[in-house]
Design a protein around this motif. Structure first.
Motif, PDB file in Angstrom:
ATOM      1  N   GLY A  51       0.838  -1.193   0.000  1.00 40.89           N
ATOM      2  CA  GLY A  51       0.000   0.000   0.000  1.00 40.89           C
ATOM      3  C   GLY A  51       0.868   1.237   0.000  1.00 40.89           C
ATOM      4  N   MET A  52       0.208   2.394   0.010  1.00 37.27           N
ATOM      5  CA  MET A  52       0.943   3.667  -0.051  1.00 37.27           C
ATOM      6  C   MET A  52       0.285   4.731   0.832  1.00 37.27           C
ATOM      7  SD  MET A  52       1.884   4.247  -4.056  1.00 37.27           S
ATOM      8  CE  MET A  52       3.112   5.517  -3.680  1.00 37.27           C
ATOM      9  N   ILE A  53       1.137   5.672   1.233  1.00 39.72           N
ATOM     10  CA  ILE A  53       0.706   6.837   2.013  1.00 39.72           C
ATOM     11  C   ILE A  53       1.015   8.077   1.174  1.00 39.72           C
ATOM     12  CG2 ILE A  53       1.192   8.191   4.103  1.00 39.72           C
ATOM     13  CD1 ILE A  53       2.411   5.430   5.210  1.00 39.72           C
ATOM     14  N   PHE A  54       0.032   8.935   0.982  1.00 43.19           N
ATOM     15  CA  PHE A  54       0.250  10.186   0.240  1.00 43.19           C
ATOM     16  C   PHE A  54       0.141  11.388   1.169  1.00 43.19           C
ATOM     17  CE2 PHE A  54      -1.248   9.241  -4.439  1.00 43.19           C
ATOM     18  CZ  PHE A  54      -0.050   8.603  -4.689  1.00 43.19           C
ATOM     19  N   VAL A  55       0.946  12.409   0.881  1.00 43.00           N
ATOM     20  CA  VAL A  55       0.748  13.726   1.497  1.00 43.00           C
ATOM     21  C   VAL A  55       0.561  14.746   0.367  1.00 43.00           C
ATOM     22  CG1 VAL A  55       1.852  13.357   3.735  1.00 43.00           C
ATOM     23  CG2 VAL A  55       3.271  13.931   1.748  1.00 43.00           C
ATOM     24  N   PRO A  56      -0.039  15.913   0.688  1.00 44.76           N
ATOM     25  CA  PRO A  56      -0.420  16.863  -0.371  1.00 44.76           C
ATOM     26  C   PRO A  56       0.770  17.478  -1.102  1.00 44.76           C
ATOM     27  CG  PRO A  56      -1.531  17.369   1.715  1.00 44.76           C
ATOM     28  CD  PRO A  56      -0.490  16.343   2.017  1.00 44.76           C
ATOM     29  N   SER A  57       0.544  17.754  -2.379  1.00 48.02           N
ATOM     30  CA  SER A  57       1.509  18.491  -3.204  1.00 48.02           C
ATOM     31  C   SER A  57       0.946  19.895  -3.422  1.00 48.02           C
ATOM     32  CB  SER A  57       1.655  17.817  -4.568  1.00 48.02           C
ATOM     33  OG  SER A  57       2.306  16.573  -4.443  1.00 48.02           O
ATOM     34  N   VAL A  58       1.740  20.911  -3.099  1.00 48.97           N
ATOM     35  CA  VAL A  58       1.248  22.290  -3.241  1.00 48.97           C
ATOM     36  C   VAL A  58       0.915  22.561  -4.707  1.00 48.97           C
ATOM     37  CG1 VAL A  58       1.871  24.732  -2.990  1.00 48.97           C
ATOM     38  CG2 VAL A  58       2.480  23.077  -1.203  1.00 48.97           C
ATOM     39  N   HIS A  59      -0.302  23.022  -4.944  1.00 48.90           N
ATOM     40  CA  HIS A  59      -0.841  23.303  -6.298  1.00 48.90           C
ATOM     41  C   HIS A  59      -0.816  22.062  -7.201  1.00 48.90           C
ATOM     42  CE1 HIS A  59      -0.815  27.309  -4.883  1.00 48.90           C
ATOM     43  NE2 HIS A  59       0.443  27.574  -5.120  1.00 48.90           N
ATOM     44  N   GLY A  60      -0.617  20.901  -6.616  1.00 43.13           N
ATOM     45  CA  GLY A  60      -0.633  19.667  -7.410  1.00 43.13           C
ATOM     46  C   GLY A  60       0.493  19.583  -8.429  1.00 43.13           C
ATOM     47  N   ILE A  61       1.579  20.308  -8.186  1.00 43.83           N
ATOM     48  CA  ILE A  61       2.664  20.357  -9.190  1.00 43.83           C
ATOM     49  C   ILE A  61       3.725  19.297  -8.902  1.00 43.83           C
ATOM     50  CG2 ILE A  61       4.606  21.772 -10.003  1.00 43.83           C
ATOM     51  CD1 ILE A  61       2.762  24.171  -9.833  1.00 43.83           C
ATOM     52  N   SER A  62       4.093  18.554  -9.948  1.00 41.31           N
ATOM     53  CA  SER A  62       5.167  17.567  -9.820  1.00 41.31           C
ATOM     54  C   SER A  62       5.810  17.355 -11.182  1.00 41.31           C
ATOM     55  CB  SER A  62       4.608  16.247  -9.287  1.00 41.31           C
ATOM     56  OG  SER A  62       5.660  15.349  -9.003  1.00 41.31           O
ATOM     57  N   HIS A  63       6.918  16.619 -11.206  1.00 39.69           N
ATOM     58  CA  HIS A  63       7.761  16.531 -12.408  1.00 39.69           C
ATOM     59  C   HIS A  63       8.079  17.949 -12.858  1.00 39.69           C
ATOM     60  CE1 HIS A  63       7.023  12.029 -13.596  1.00 39.69           C
ATOM     61  NE2 HIS A  63       7.521  12.216 -12.381  1.00 39.69           N
ATOM     62  N   ASN A  64       8.448  18.750 -11.895  1.00 41.45           N
ATOM     63  CA  ASN A  64       8.717  20.177 -12.084  1.00 41.45           C
ATOM     64  C   ASN A  64       9.563  20.591 -10.871  1.00 41.45           C
ATOM     65  OD1 ASN A  64       8.457  23.040 -11.869  1.00 41.45           O
ATOM     66  ND2 ASN A  64       6.495  22.989 -12.920  1.00 41.45           N
ATOM     67  N   PRO A  65      10.638  21.378 -11.080  1.00 39.06           N
ATOM     68  CA  PRO A  65      11.469  21.765  -9.931  1.00 39.06           C
ATOM     69  C   PRO A  65      10.684  22.511  -8.856  1.00 39.06           C
ATOM     70  CG  PRO A  65      12.565  22.300 -12.009  1.00 39.06           C
ATOM     71  CD  PRO A  65      11.160  21.867 -12.367  1.00 39.06           C
ATOM     72  N   ALA A  66       9.520  23.048  -9.221  1.00 42.67           N
ATOM     73  CA  ALA A  66       8.714  23.809  -8.250  1.00 42.67           C
ATOM     74  C   ALA A  66       7.890  22.903  -7.333  1.00 42.67           C
ATOM     75  CB  ALA A  66       7.786  24.768  -8.995  1.00 42.67           C
ATOM     76  N   GLU A  67       7.986  21.595  -7.542  1.00 38.83           N
ATOM     77  CA  GLU A  67       7.277  20.640  -6.677  1.00 38.83           C
ATOM     78  C   GLU A  67       7.528  20.986  -5.204  1.00 38.83           C
ATOM     79  OE1 GLU A  67       7.796  16.294  -7.725  1.00 38.83           O
ATOM     80  OE2 GLU A  67       9.164  16.498  -6.056  1.00 38.83           O
ATOM     81  N   HIS A  68       6.457  21.026  -4.401  1.00 37.01           N
ATOM     82  CA  HIS A  68       6.654  21.381  -2.990  1.00 37.01           C
ATOM     83  C   HIS A  68       5.615  20.711  -2.098  1.00 37.01           C
ATOM     84  CE1 HIS A  68       8.293  23.662   0.307  1.00 37.01           C
ATOM     85  NE2 HIS A  68       7.064  23.947   0.690  1.00 37.01           N
ATOM     86  N   THR A  69       6.051  20.327  -0.917  1.00 38.84           N
ATOM     87  CA  THR A  69       5.136  19.853   0.132  1.00 38.84           C
ATOM     88  C   THR A  69       5.569  20.504   1.441  1.00 38.84           C
ATOM     89  OG1 THR A  69       4.645  17.757  -0.976  1.00 38.84           O
ATOM     90  CG2 THR A  69       4.328  17.803   1.392  1.00 38.84           C
ATOM     91  N   ASP A  70       4.592  20.974   2.219  1.00 31.46           N
ATOM     92  CA  ASP A  70       4.912  21.690   3.460  1.00 31.46           C
ATOM     93  C   ASP A  70       5.614  20.764   4.457  1.00 31.46           C
ATOM     94  OD1 ASP A  70       3.861  24.038   2.561  1.00 31.46           O
ATOM     95  OD2 ASP A  70       1.851  23.603   3.319  1.00 31.46           O
ATOM     96  N   PRO A  71       6.619  21.304   5.163  1.00 32.51           N
ATOM     97  CA  PRO A  71       7.352  20.482   6.146  1.00 32.51           C
ATOM     98  C   PRO A  71       6.442  19.805   7.168  1.00 32.51           C
ATOM     99  CG  PRO A  71       8.497  22.554   5.784  1.00 32.51           C
ATOM    100  CD  PRO A  71       7.211  22.643   4.998  1.00 32.51           C
ATOM    101  N   ALA A  72       5.373  20.481   7.592  1.00 29.15           N
ATOM    102  CA  ALA A  72       4.484  19.859   8.588  1.00 29.15           C
ATOM    103  C   ALA A  72       3.790  18.636   7.990  1.00 29.15           C
ATOM    104  CB  ALA A  72       3.439  20.871   9.066  1.00 29.15           C
ATOM    105  N   ASP A  73       3.416  18.715   6.725  1.00 29.03           N
ATOM    106  CA  ASP A  73       2.785  17.561   6.065  1.00 29.03           C
ATOM    107  C   ASP A  73       3.788  16.422   5.897  1.00 29.03           C
ATOM    108  OD1 ASP A  73       0.368  18.876   5.819  1.00 29.03           O
ATOM    109  OD2 ASP A  73       0.809  19.657   3.821  1.00 29.03           O
ATOM    110  N   ILE A  74       5.019  16.805   5.554  1.00 26.91           N
ATOM    111  CA  ILE A  74       6.079  15.802   5.375  1.00 26.91           C
ATOM    112  C   ILE A  74       6.304  15.021   6.667  1.00 26.91           C
ATOM    113  CG2 ILE A  74       8.600  15.630   5.130  1.00 26.91           C
ATOM    114  CD1 ILE A  74       8.382  17.724   2.921  1.00 26.91           C
ATOM    115  N   GLU A  75       6.354  15.755   7.769  1.00 35.19           N
ATOM    116  CA  GLU A  75       6.592  15.121   9.070  1.00 35.19           C
ATOM    117  C   GLU A  75       5.397  14.251   9.465  1.00 35.19           C
ATOM    118  OE1 GLU A  75       8.153  17.804  11.954  1.00 35.19           O
ATOM    119  OE2 GLU A  75       7.782  16.413  13.615  1.00 35.19           O
ATOM    120  N   ALA A  76       4.198  14.766   9.226  1.00 34.19           N
ATOM    121  CA  ALA A  76       2.997  13.982   9.587  1.00 34.19           C
ATOM    122  C   ALA A  76       2.974  12.670   8.817  1.00 34.19           C
ATOM    123  CB  ALA A  76       1.741  14.803   9.285  1.00 34.19           C
ATOM    124  N   GLY A  77       3.284  12.737   7.524  1.00 36.16           N
ATOM    125  CA  GLY A  77       3.264  11.512   6.707  1.00 36.16           C
ATOM    126  C   GLY A  77       4.323  10.527   7.166  1.00 36.16           C
TER     127      GLY A  77
END
Ligand code: GLV
Ligand code: MN
Ligand code: MN
Length: 420
Positions: free
Chosen positions: A374-400
């Motif tokens: 299975g997998m665990i997901f955390v949010p991607s800011v503005h849903g952006i990925s495969h892009n250097p601007a990909e970002h996830t908030d540190p609090a979400d990263i830690e929670a996940g």
């Protein structure tokens, strides 16, 4: 059985430090992103850094024949261990989280367990799989596919990259053609932590996603051959324009996807014309078509309609076509017991949760062939990925990462029966 006491938690700052250190390898100047295409020198340096961290933690590290790396705590084999992991290769214009997050979260979980002297009952392990992205060598998820026995090692080693390099040679060149056998040892269970890479969790204001499965993926490369000729003198009726055919197909993919409707998606991400000059009709054109759907029947009908359109438009222009399947994976459903556990643990830790399918391909879909996954997901800011601007908030990263920690401990205490 281990509880989900808040007292046992990963070190968010240490995790961020490792994320930043790995992101510095192959950093794209002026951005937060990374370029570490599989088996390049940048990938090698990233691999060496993560292996150093694994060894520093005293893990038993092994490298298999396709360059997958696994570090085990409390045993010398992954057999029967709770395995987590992901990938550290990136697309050429990648972010710092795609893949890397899951690998470094695994290290963080193991370091926390070591520091706190937690009795896990079963060995825990973290790994990274070769060429998950598939941008340089197709198919994607190649290392985990070989690990799970879905592709023979000899066939994988012969795969040629978009730059002409051969996978086996590149593995040897960067020092990661290992001796551990593939298919790899079967873990007790596999859980992968990843950014969502899409907009759903952010839009729904949800902290943690419990991933129900991965949609079907189909990649095809079409090579068109016509005839180069003079752009000024060649009457339109005389032309055998490979570029025209390629662009008609590209536009058709977009129109077809619109007609089929969500969740169907389609992308022409690569196009090459030859000789690619202003006043020469293109002699050859190559495009890639990526189409995905959670419903395999719909996906198959989309593939068939594209193939028919290609034949019609190429035939009408006197252009020949070669089609090569680069990747074809049916949709994958994750194990209900793992999905339930991710959801329960995430809620116990105070997160809001929802279930959702993965839009991207993931190593977990290959491990699902051999063990509960299975997998665990955390949010991607503005849903952006495969892009250097990909970002996830540190609090979400830690929670996940804390959800990963407690999910792994609970998986270790779960009896799945004989799943081989
Ligand atoms: C690779 O992971 C992809 O989804 O393209
Ligand atoms: Mn990924
Ligand atoms: Mn990716």
């Amino acid at each position: 059985m281990s509880g989900t006491s808040n007292a046992l938690a990963i070190d968010g700052r240490r995790f961020q430090r490792r994320l930043a250190e790995l992101a510095a390898v192959g950093a794209i100047e002026g951005t937060e992103g990374c370029a570490r295409l599989a088996l390049t020198d940048e990938d090698r340096h990233g691999r060496e850094l993560v292996v150093t961290w694994m060894r520093d933690l005293g893990l038993h590290v092994s490298v298999d024949g396709v360059g997958n790396v696994v570090g085990v705590l409390g045993a010398d084999t992954v057999a029967g261990a709770v395995l987590t992991g992901s990938h550290i290769d990136t697309v050429a214009t990648g972010g710092r989280f795609d893949g890397n997050l899951g690998v470094l979260a695994g290290l963080e979980v193991l370091e926390t367990v070591i520091d706190r002297g937690v009795d896990t009952g079963r060995p825990l392990a973290v790994g990274f799989f070769t060429n998950e992205e598939g941008s340089r060598f197709a198919p994607d998820m190649l290392g985990s596919l070989v690990y799970a026995g879905g592709l023979q090692l000899e066939d994988a080693l012969d795969i040629v990259a978009i730059d002409g390099a051969v996978l086996g040679d590149e593995l040897a060149r960067i020092g990661f053609r290992g001796a551990a056998p593939v298919p790899g040892p079967v873990p007790h269970a596999f859980v992968e932590y990843h950014i969502e890479q899409g907009p759903v969790l952010e839009r729904e204001e949800i902290d943690v996603g419990a991933v129900i499965g991965v949609q079907g993926i189909s990649w095809t490369r079409f090579a068109f051959t016509g005839q180069s000729n003079h752009a000024g003198t060649t009457p339109m009726s005389y032309r055998r324009d490979a570029g025209y055919v390629a662009m008609r197909v590209a536009a058709f993919v977009r129109e077809l996807v619109a007609e089929v409707g969500p969740p169907q998606v389609g992308t022409v991400g690569r196009i090459e014309l030859h000789p690619n000059l202003v006043n020469v009709v293109a002699a050859t054109a190559t495009i890639t078509v990526d189409v995905r759907n959670t419903d395999d029947d719909v996906l198959r009908s989309v593939e068939e309609r594209i193939a028919r359109f290609v034949a019609d438009v190429a035939g009408g222009e006197g252009v020949s076509v070669e089609a090569e399947t680069l990747a074809r994976f049916a949709p994958v459903a994750f194990d209900d017991r793992v999905i339930d556990l991710v959801e329960v643990v995430a809620k116990e830790l105070g997160n809001t949760t929802m279930r959702l399918p993965a839009g991207a391909g993931h190593d977990a879909q290959m491990l699902a062939r051999v063990c509960p996954a299975g997998m665990i997901f955390v949010p991607s800011v503005h849903g952006i990925s495969h892009n250097p601007a990909e970002h996830t908030d540190p609090a979400d990263i830690e929670a996940g990462a804390n959800v990963l920690l407690h999910t792994m401990l609970r998986l270790a205490a779960t009896d799945f029966g004989d799943h081989r």
